[in-house]
Design an enzyme around this catalytic site. Structure first.
Site, PDB file in Angstrom:
ATOM      1  N   LYS A   1      20.541  63.449  -9.550  1.00  0.00           N
ATOM      2  CA  LYS A   1      21.383  63.206 -10.719  1.00  0.00           C
ATOM      3  C   LYS A   1      21.919  64.528 -11.240  1.00  0.00           C
ATOM      4  CE  LYS A   1      20.371  61.514 -15.401  1.00  0.00           C
ATOM      5  NZ  LYS A   1      19.448  60.574 -16.050  1.00  0.00           N
TER       6      LYS A   1
ATOM      7  N   GLY B   1      26.880  61.837 -16.120  1.00  0.00           N
ATOM      8  CA  GLY B   1      27.265  62.485 -14.878  1.00  0.00           C
ATOM      9  C   GLY B   1      27.128  61.519 -13.721  1.00  0.00           C
TER      10      GLY B   1
ATOM     11  N   VAL C   1      25.031  60.093  -9.982  1.00  0.00           N
ATOM     12  CA  VAL C   1      23.786  60.021  -9.206  1.00  0.00           C
ATOM     13  C   VAL C   1      24.134  59.808  -7.734  1.00  0.00           C
ATOM     14  CG1 VAL C   1      21.602  58.818  -8.871  1.00  0.00           C
ATOM     15  CG2 VAL C   1      22.564  59.009 -11.155  1.00  0.00           C
TER      16      VAL C   1
ATOM     17  N   ASP D   1      16.361  54.378 -25.267  1.00  0.00           N
ATOM     18  CA  ASP D   1      17.512  53.736 -24.624  1.00  0.00           C
ATOM     19  C   ASP D   1      17.034  52.705 -23.604  1.00  0.00           C
ATOM     20  OD1 ASP D   1      20.175  53.201 -24.248  1.00  0.00           O
ATOM     21  OD2 ASP D   1      20.525  54.868 -22.877  1.00  0.00           O
TER      22      ASP D   1
END
Ligand SMILES: *[C@@H]1O[C@H](CO)[C@@H](O)[C@H](O)[C@H]1NC(C)=O
Ligand SMILES: *[C@@H]1O[C@H](CO)[C@@H](O)[C@H](O)[C@H]1NC(C)=O
Ligand SMILES: *[C@@H]1O[C@H](CO)[C@@H](O)[C@H](O)[C@H]1NC(C)=O
Ligand SMILES: *[C@@H]1O[C@H](CO)[C@@H](O)[C@H](O)[C@H]1NC(C)=O
Ligand SMILES: *[C@@H]1O[C@H](CO)[C@@H](O)[C@H](O)[C@H]1NC(C)=O
Ligand SMILES: *[C@@H]1O[C@H](CO)[C@@H](O)[C@H](O)[C@H]1NC(C)=O
Ligand SMILES: *[C@@H]1O[C@H](CO)[C@@H](O)[C@H](O)[C@H]1NC(C)=O
Ligand SMILES: *[C@@H]1O[C@H](CO)[C@@H](O)[C@H](O)[C@H]1NC(C)=O
Length: 631
Positions: free
Chosen positions: A370, A354, A356, A469
């Protein structure tokens, strides 16, 4: 993929607006219990995928091989609780061991939630190697020592504790001869409470929001005015009662209701969110009380139901707040004001999840906002996961979650604002003056801070958390170049996962632990691997994956391994760092290079732990500092 489809349906339904209606297809009460839609106790009511049983006035759930009593149902959050199996007389073994414990049919829309704290009892020694907490201080020992309910288990030395809801425990709580022979479970257990104040044992199960009902012909679809029997475009060769425009399917009540969905989201506008915000502030309430129009009345009901559902979600988020740090709930109004209604000038970045935005709260605090992409189920899921994770951690090298907003159409997180962009942007010179600031000692400190943050996740957070990640674009830098690890969307609590197989790829190309391709498991050592790549980036200012390098060298890790074999490690170091560096400084660069390669060891057990990495960097920093003193 069934799980993905379920998630899609779930999220799609979540994003759908709530409506008003009286339920027509719910099943009749069973004894004293209401049976909310879509749960079905008979062929003519509820949704047939959601079968439960009404047995002599009490509700039962049939699992693959066994039956459990349903003790409570909370339709607003699609959850019910079943009673775990009893213990066999005088032994620490649960009666359902013959069926290997609780085994749900994973093709059905039910799964075990992460609100369950599972105690595994009478375990075999193999469990000591599992990621479960089998220490003598763990909750299960406390329970066995103090409850009296499981006296037979006092003689069984090994027991373990974990939170359910991981990928391998979402459909089963397995007991068996070669593992643990007994279990019990508690919903929303507060581990700080003494055992005599724990709730009754229970195992909470959630159902996926239902699709439109199946139909054979138009006659199966209510009175024919609200929906039409049509083939399901999602496939399966089935037909469903699809709502006639402008009505829309409301999965919670299981009816077609007036559609008040719109393309709202970050940047969008609807009267609904405005109304909700208005209602919350009290202003809207006055408006509605004053109004007599049926339309407004309906709308009011609709909003009220939406609010109720969101309140539940909020409760969940607050319940996740176990780390003792309060995450604040922001209203939609707060968020819109802070971001100037998601103004494009405030956009800091966008990714798969998405967008920020930069925001300024009323008290002047700068924040990063966010929001999950509307309709992007993965993004929504990741954002919700992040709330759960971040509510449990607090460390100066981790980005801080200030709160969240569940009022707009997609979940929104609010963080402290980190001014200086990502490590990747700096290393690639994308930030004005970025690389110029980056002396060797800056880089070492950034490496150290980030390592410390990850070490905290692995060894100080309870239960441990794997980031999954780690990469230079997920390391943020503030004005003073302090590093903060961010983006916990893919992270997981270190769960039981004894039989964990996760088949969908995680992480980012170039940083992903090669062992993942062999056994599809990500562990703490996978974070170590990814961090090794970040160290190489710090050392070389090269990208993790760069197709401008020779074909064999596209992957930075592989490239550096070759350079080391050829004893040319210094050739790969960023020329800017080597410029004017002393011999001692060069040595520390080499040392960091070797540390990075240690992190990239093929076999996980040969890689250092994150804690060891942190200590090693500290050691290298001290040598580098000693040099500064000499100068
Ligand atoms: C139903 O309610 C009655 C009276 O409130 C109570 O005595 C009975 O135990 C309840 N039955 C069930 C199955 O909960
Ligand atoms: C634990 O399980 C084993 C194997 O089923 C059983 O023989 C033993 O009696 C159990 N221990 C206790 C204390 O009940
Ligand atoms: C569960 O039942 C199925 C048949 O319905 C059977 O094949 C399977 O072995 C049973 N599993 C256990 C653990 O009892
Ligand atoms: C699991 O549920 C699916 C869908 O209802 C059904 O077709 C299948 O037979 C079930 N599996 C077992 C082992 O009961
Ligand atoms: C196990 O749980 C206990 C009590 O909650 C905690 O003190 C301990 O640190 C945990 N151990 C591990 C390895 O997570
Ligand atoms: C439970 O009792 C055992 C044996 O008495 C003891 O070793 C252990 O520390 C106790 N654990 C807890 C959490 O009270
Ligand atoms: C369980 O079901 C819920 C609701 O559909 C879903 O959000 C969640 O991701 C599922 N959990 C797992 C581990 O599949
Ligand atoms: C059809 O929709 C209208 C408006 O939402 C509602 O009042 C009515 O109860 C619905 N009829 C049926 C059978 O669901």
């Amino acid at each position: 993929m069934a799980a993905a489809t379920k998630l899609l349906i779930f999220t799609a339904a979540l994003l759908m607006s709530a409506g008003y209606a009286t339920s027509a297809k719910s099943c009749p009460n069973c004894g004293n219990s209401t049976v909310p839609y879509p749960l079905s106790t008979g062929p003519t009511c509820g949704d047939q995928l959601y079968k439960i049983r009404c047995d002599a006035g009490s509700l039962k759930l049939d699992t693959l091989n066994n039956t459990y009593a349903i003790t409570s149902i909370t339709p607003s959050i699609q959850r019910f609780v079943i009673r775990p199996a009893n213990f066999l007389p005088n032994v620490c073994i649960t009666a359902d061991i013959v069926y290997q414990g609780v085994q749900l049919n994973s093709s059905l829309p039910f799964n075990i939630t992460s609100s369950n704290t599972i105690l595994y009892l009478n375990c075999s020694n193999e469990l000591l190697q599992s990621p479960l907490n089998c220490s003598s201080t763990s909750l299960c020992h406390e329970y066995v020592n103090n409850s009296g309910a499981v006296a037979s288990c006092e003689a069984a030395p090994l027991c373990c504790t974990f939170k359910a809801g991981g990928s391998s425990t979402s459909y089963m709580i397995r007991v068996r001869q070669s593992g643990c022979r007994a279990y019990t479970s508690f919903v929303n257990l507060d581990p700080s409470l003494p055992v005599n104040r724990w709730p009754e044992p229970g195992l909470e199960i959630q159902w996926v929001l239902p699709r439109e009902p199946l139909c054979g012909s138009q006659a199966d679809c209510d009175d024919g005015r609200n929906s039409t029997c049509r083939p399901d475009p999602a496939g399966g060769g089935v037909r469903r009662c699809f709502c006639n425009s402008p009505l829309a399917w409301d999965a919670v009540v299981g009816l077609c209701v007036e559609d008040c969905q719109s393309a709202d989201g970050c940047g969008g506008k609807t009267d609904r969110t405005g109304l909700i915000a208005g209602l919350t502030s009290g202003l809207g309430a006055t408006l509605f009380v004053a109004s007599i129009s049926i339309l407004l009345y309906r709308r009011h009901r609709r909003i009220k139901e939406a609010l109720e559902r969101l309140a539940k979600e909020r409760e969940d988020i607050l319940n996740a707040n176990a780390g003792g740090r309060a995450a604040k709930l922001f209203t939609g109004k707060d968020i819109k004001k802070a971001t100037q209604d998601f103004s494009r000038d405030r956009l800091l970045g966008a990714g798969g999840y998405g967008e920020v935005y930069k925001g300024i709260l009323r008290d002047g605090t700068d924040v990063a906002v966010k929001c999950a992409k509307l309709g992007n189920t993965k993004g929504t899921d990741q954002v919700l996961n992040e709330v759960r994770i971040l509510c449990q951690v607090n460390h100066r090298s981790l980005v801080r979650l200030l709160g969240c907003c569940v009022e707009l159409e997609q979940p929104i997180l609010v963080y402290e604002y980190i001014a200086n962009g990502t490590l990747l942007e700096h290393l690639q010179g994308l930030k004005p003056g970025g690389r110029g600031l980056f002396t060797w000692s800056h880089r070492l400190r950034i490496a150290h801070d980030a390592a410390e943050g990850l070490a905290y996740l692995h060894s100080s957070a309870v239960p441990p958390i794997y980031h999954r990640d780690v990469k230079s674009s997920n390391i943020l830098l503030d004005e003073k170049l302090n590093a903060r690890v961010s983006d916990f969307g893919l992270s997981r609590l270190a769960h039981t996962d004894l039989s964990h197989i996760s088949t969908c790829a995680q992480g980012t190309l170039g940083y992903l632990d090669p062992e993942y391709y062999r056994n599809y498991q990500l562990t703490d050592k996978s974070d170590v691997y990814s961090f090794g790549v970040v160290l190489l980036e710090l050392l070389t200012s090269q990208k993790a994956i760069d197709f401008n390098r020779e074909a064999d060298d596209v992957n930075l890790a592989v490239y550096m391994q070759r350079m080391v074999q050829e004893e040319r490690i210094m050739d790969a170091v960023d020329p800017m760092l080597k410029e004017g560096a002393s011999t001692l400084e060069m040595e520390t660069m080499k040392a960091l290079g070797f540390l990075a390669l240690g992190c990239l060891e093929e076999r996980r057990q040969n890689r250092p732990s994150m804690k060891e990495v942190t200590e090693e960097i500290e050691y290298i920093m001290n040598i580098a500092k000693a040099k500064d003193v000499q100068n």
